[in-house]
Design an enzyme around this catalytic site. Sequence first.
Site, mmCIF file in Angstrom:
data_model
loop_
_atom_site.group_PDB
_atom_site.id
_atom_site.type_symbol
_atom_site.label_atom_id
_atom_site.label_comp_id
_atom_site.label_asym_id
_atom_site.label_seq_id
_atom_site.Cartn_x
_atom_site.Cartn_y
_atom_site.Cartn_z
ATOM 1 N N ASP A 1 0.829 -1.201 0.000
ATOM 2 C CA ASP A 1 0.000 0.000 0.000
ATOM 3 C C ASP A 1 0.871 1.261 0.000
ATOM 4 O O ASP A 1 1.884 1.325 0.710
ATOM 5 C CB ASP A 1 -0.880 -0.033 1.260
ATOM 6 C CG ASP A 1 -1.940 1.050 1.264
ATOM 7 O OD1 ASP A 1 -2.794 1.034 0.364
ATOM 8 O OD2 ASP A 1 -1.921 1.896 2.181
ATOM 9 N N GLU B 1 2.003 -0.205 -4.736
ATOM 10 C CA GLU B 1 1.132 0.880 -5.190
ATOM 11 C C GLU B 1 1.965 2.153 -5.205
ATOM 12 O O GLU B 1 2.270 2.722 -4.164
ATOM 13 C CB GLU B 1 -0.049 1.052 -4.226
ATOM 14 C CG GLU B 1 -1.024 2.103 -4.720
ATOM 15 C CD GLU B 1 -1.919 2.680 -3.612
ATOM 16 O OE1 GLU B 1 -2.924 3.312 -3.958
ATOM 17 O OE2 GLU B 1 -1.596 2.534 -2.422
HETATM 18 C C1 GLC Z 1 -4.114 3.181 -0.723
HETATM 19 C C2 GLC Z 1 -5.326 2.294 -0.756
HETATM 20 C C3 GLC Z 1 -6.514 3.104 -0.337
HETATM 21 C C4 GLC Z 1 -6.277 3.626 1.060
HETATM 22 C C5 GLC Z 1 -4.961 4.390 1.141
HETATM 23 C C6 GLC Z 1 -4.547 4.636 2.550
HETATM 24 O O1 GLC Z 1 -4.188 4.203 -1.645
HETATM 25 O O2 GLC Z 1 -5.483 1.731 -2.018
HETATM 26 O O3 GLC Z 1 -7.703 2.387 -0.405
HETATM 27 O O4 GLC Z 1 -7.322 4.461 1.428
HETATM 28 O O5 GLC Z 1 -3.912 3.664 0.561
HETATM 29 O O6 GLC Z 1 -4.122 3.446 3.145
#
Ligand code: GLC
Length: 538
Positions: free
Chosen positions: A215, A283
């Site tokens: 994440d 991500e």
């Molecule tokens: C990432 C996740 C999202 C979340 C954020 C904070 O972007 O995909 O859903 O709200 O992180 O953890």
Amino acid sequence: MGQNPYRYGGPRGNDGRPAWWTGVVYQIYPRSFADSTGNGIGDLEGIRQKLPYLSEVLGVDAIWLSPFYPSPQKDFGYDVADYVNVASEYGTLEDFDRLVKDFHAAGIRVIVDYVPNHSSDQHPWFIESASSRDNDKRDWYVWADPKSDGSEPNNWLSVFGGRAWEWHEPTGQYYLHTFLKEQPDLNWRNPDVEAAMFDVLRFWMDRGVDGFRIDVAHYLVKDPEMRDNPLADPNAPSDHYKPMGEFGTLDHLYSKAHEDIHPLYRRLRAVTDEYEDRYTIGEAHIFDWEEWATYFGANLDEMHQPFNFALLNRASDPASVRAVVAAQERVLPDGAWPNYVIGNHDEPRLAKRYGVDSIRRLAVLLLTVRGTATMYYGDELGMLEGSSDLDLDPWGQNLEGVSRDGCRTPMQWTAEGGFSSSPKTWLPMGPDLENRNVEAQLADPGSVLNLYRRLLAVRRSSEALSVGDQRDLPSGNDDVLMYERVTADERVIVCVNFGRDSVAVAVSGDVLVSTDFRDGRADGSWTIEPHGAVVVRT
Ligand code: GLC
């Protein structure tokens, strides 16, 4: 449920290539997939019971589970209160073990979400850290003194709105939260944090987990001097960047992605490499392609792949798609493998982003471009954006027009829903339940679901689509994207019609997939339906 008739029977001959190269990953939002207890919330046992659907009906290679850990659910699980357990509303560790065992037996890998940037403020680590300035864990989070006038230590902003600093009266300091104030940022410059968080990886790998989706991977390490972020340059190329409210006013130079992040990812990779054949995908919403590519590591020794998010917003016309494909291929280090995704739990459903007509052609695009493909649950039914009336998403509560509730509505199994025995589901079922459900679409040979099944099977059985090189082909029509996938023995041509009219393309060969399910041979010319696509083996 009937077997995918197009499903390739045997194990895939990967020629020693890692499985995730050719694999298709299916993202499951556990809260919304299948509810086995009747409380209106999905759970792990519900997911396990849907194994036949994922394995035989669809035929995906891996599932990625969004967080199912104990959590106050302020950000629906991305606020983790215990990294090494299962939230009781989703089941138990035993349920998880059973799920992994059954999915592995069916040849499906299990990837879990790893949320390292922040924990919940209810995590025992944070509770300790906040208990006093001299607590052992004080430095596990990012605490800072106010400026002399009492204001925040710097101008950093929270992605979810407002300042990134929360005042903590009892200990007289601010703490950093890049997201909600209930999601304090962990201090990755503290080696104890790193060691504890690396043990979290080992904990799940010991339980058989095959990989991690990391994440907000690029946020982990910040500027050690915590300098103010500069104002955003209004003239900066804004190809992909969606300025979001106040957050869009700054260039977030110092609050994320400090260069020390690369040695950190090398150390993290060494941990996953302690185990055989594991996979990490981060991500990383980075729209400078060169910087994005640095996350593979100079010696391919960081994450296996940073997510390539470009098609989430740039798949509206052939020229844009070509530009994305070319850009990724250009920066991809030797020996690295590309990836694509067209939907996830943070983005409006495809129909909302690109129009309902786009659904079939985007399915073809995702599953035929060169790279690992990650698909989002429900996209195989063309599920539509749901209502955001309940306004549960905290981001949506802070910022007009961004609610993520609409893309998180429960999976549509039958015309009645089929997600839960309870009439009251945590989010209401999405629109057009009658047609956009698994049962109805299995019965309809021309459905989006059957298109996905066919594409998955064809991709699996085709060496060219799995691992072949990709070359752009001139289509002679601005509305038509055309490319070939080739190996020494096989050549497959993909033609995608972005236009509103049917169009004849010059192509010959066996039709592997046509969005309107016409089979047969193309002899010199093939007419593609409006918004459709065809995949031909020459
Ligand atoms: C990432 C996740 C999202 C979340 C954020 C904070 O972007 O995909 O859903 O709200 O992180 O953890």
